[in-house]
Design a protein around this motif. Structure first.
Motif, PDB file in Angstrom:
ATOM      1  N   LYS A 189       3.033  16.024  19.795  1.00  0.00           N
ATOM      2  CA  LYS A 189       2.308  14.854  20.291  1.00  0.00           C
ATOM      3  C   LYS A 189       0.825  15.081  20.045  1.00  0.00           C
ATOM      4  N   GLU A 228      -1.742  13.694  21.232  1.00  0.00           N
ATOM      5  CA  GLU A 228      -2.567  13.689  22.429  1.00  0.00           C
ATOM      6  C   GLU A 228      -2.529  15.015  23.184  1.00  0.00           C
ATOM      7  N   CYS A 229      -1.559  15.880  22.840  1.00  0.00           N
ATOM      8  CA  CYS A 229      -1.443  17.182  23.497  1.00  0.00           C
ATOM      9  C   CYS A 229      -2.234  18.275  22.776  1.00  0.00           C
ATOM     10  N   ALA A 262     -10.675  14.088  26.348  1.00  0.00           N
ATOM     11  CA  ALA A 262      -9.458  14.310  25.568  1.00  0.00           C
ATOM     12  C   ALA A 262      -8.534  15.288  26.281  1.00  0.00           C
ATOM     13  N   ASP A 275      -7.179  13.480  29.538  1.00  0.00           N
ATOM     14  CA  ASP A 275      -6.193  12.483  29.118  1.00  0.00           C
ATOM     15  C   ASP A 275      -4.909  13.161  28.651  1.00  0.00           C
ATOM     16  N   GLY A 276      -5.069  14.303  27.983  1.00  0.00           N
ATOM     17  CA  GLY A 276      -3.905  15.036  27.490  1.00  0.00           C
ATOM     18  C   GLY A 276      -3.043  15.567  28.615  1.00  0.00           C
ATOM     19  N   ALA A 286      -1.024  12.567  29.688  1.00  0.00           N
ATOM     20  CA  ALA A 286      -0.091  12.107  28.653  1.00  0.00           C
ATOM     21  C   ALA A 286       1.013  13.109  28.372  1.00  0.00           C
TER      22      ALA A 286
END
Length: 259
Positions: free
Chosen positions: A93, A95-96, A161, A164-165, A168
């Motif tokens: 992912k 976002e990770c 980031a 958010d990660g 997410a």
């Protein structure tokens, strides 16, 4: 990931627990959010005009042996098992990836200016002597420290980031590095030091090749346009149900050196 290589989780790729869905700090501080996290310093900081420090300048800010008690800590230049660049780490992912990068002492945001090293506790027995027992000698924290610097508001974007990660990726993700694939089962926010202008801490629950999970902690701290990341690994504690702990004095000493 086998247990033998699981010891390299943080060392090899930063499998730390970057469960940082939360910006950390004490809930009693009025400048902190309702979730107990430390919020960014408001507004007027001149981040828009900030210039990134060079790698050479960051090297001077990185923790050195004289910055910590030599009887308790040993500072080394780095760890050859850590990936040298983000291209060596891939996540299932996108976002990770900031979580993985921060755990591996790589910049969580967009910059080429970064440095890293390792800070190891000096193993001692209850009597203050170096332990002869191998298991006791392993019962120490090794902390991977990364510094990165950013233009303009890049450091703030890097922190976002990461936070958010954490949200997410709370349900887990996979990442590949050094030719091995690691499964992160869960990412959760953690209480961090609350230092700097903004901080985020998280714990990652990592699958140990089907033989249970291990918990790893990562913290990311912003001071101005410089971001410091901390990830701790204790080999003797891999079988426990406790998350690794980042020594407070290491975070304090490193953040204190950032101008």
């Amino acid at each position: 990931m086998k247990r033998s290589s699981g010891a390299r989780i943080g060392a090899a790729i930063g499998v730390s627990a970057l469960s940082l869905a939360l910006i950390t700090g004490c809930s009693s501080d009025d400048s902190k959010g309702s979730d107990g996290s430390k919020a960014p310093e408001s507004s007027s900081s001149p981040t828009q005009a900030a210039k990134a420090l060079s790698t050479a300048e960051l090297e001077k800010l990185l923790l050195a042996q004289g910055d910590l008690d030599a009887k308790q800590y040993k500072v080394d230049d780095g760890d050859d098992t850590l990936p040298k660049s983000k291209t060596g780490v891939k996540s299932s992912k996108a976002e990770c990836e900031p979580l993985v990068w921060a755990t591996a002492a790589l910049p969580p945001g967009e910059t080429d200016a970064h440095v890293s090293n390792t800070v190891s506790q000096v193993p001692t027995s209850a009597g203050g002597e170096i332990p002869e027992d191998f298991a006791d000698a392993l019962n120490v924290n090794v902390t991977f420290v990364g510094l990165s610097s950013y233009e303009g508001d890049g450091a703030e974007k890097a922190m976002k980031a990461v936070s958010d990660g954490v949200s997410a990726c709370s349900g887990g993700y996979d990442f590949t590095g050094e030719g091995e694939t690691t499964k992160v089962v869960k990412v959760a926010p953690a209480k961090g030091s609350g230092q700097g202008d903004e901080s985020v801490a998280f714990v990652q629950s990592v699958d140990m090749d089907g033989d249970g999970t291990a918990l790893f902690t990562t913290e990311v701290v912003r001071k101005g346009n410089t971001v410091a990341s901390f990830y701790s690994l204790n080999l003797a504690a891999l079988d426990s149900d406790k998350a690794s702990e980042i020594p407070a004095e290491v975070v304090t000493a490193q953040v204190g050196k950032i101008k």
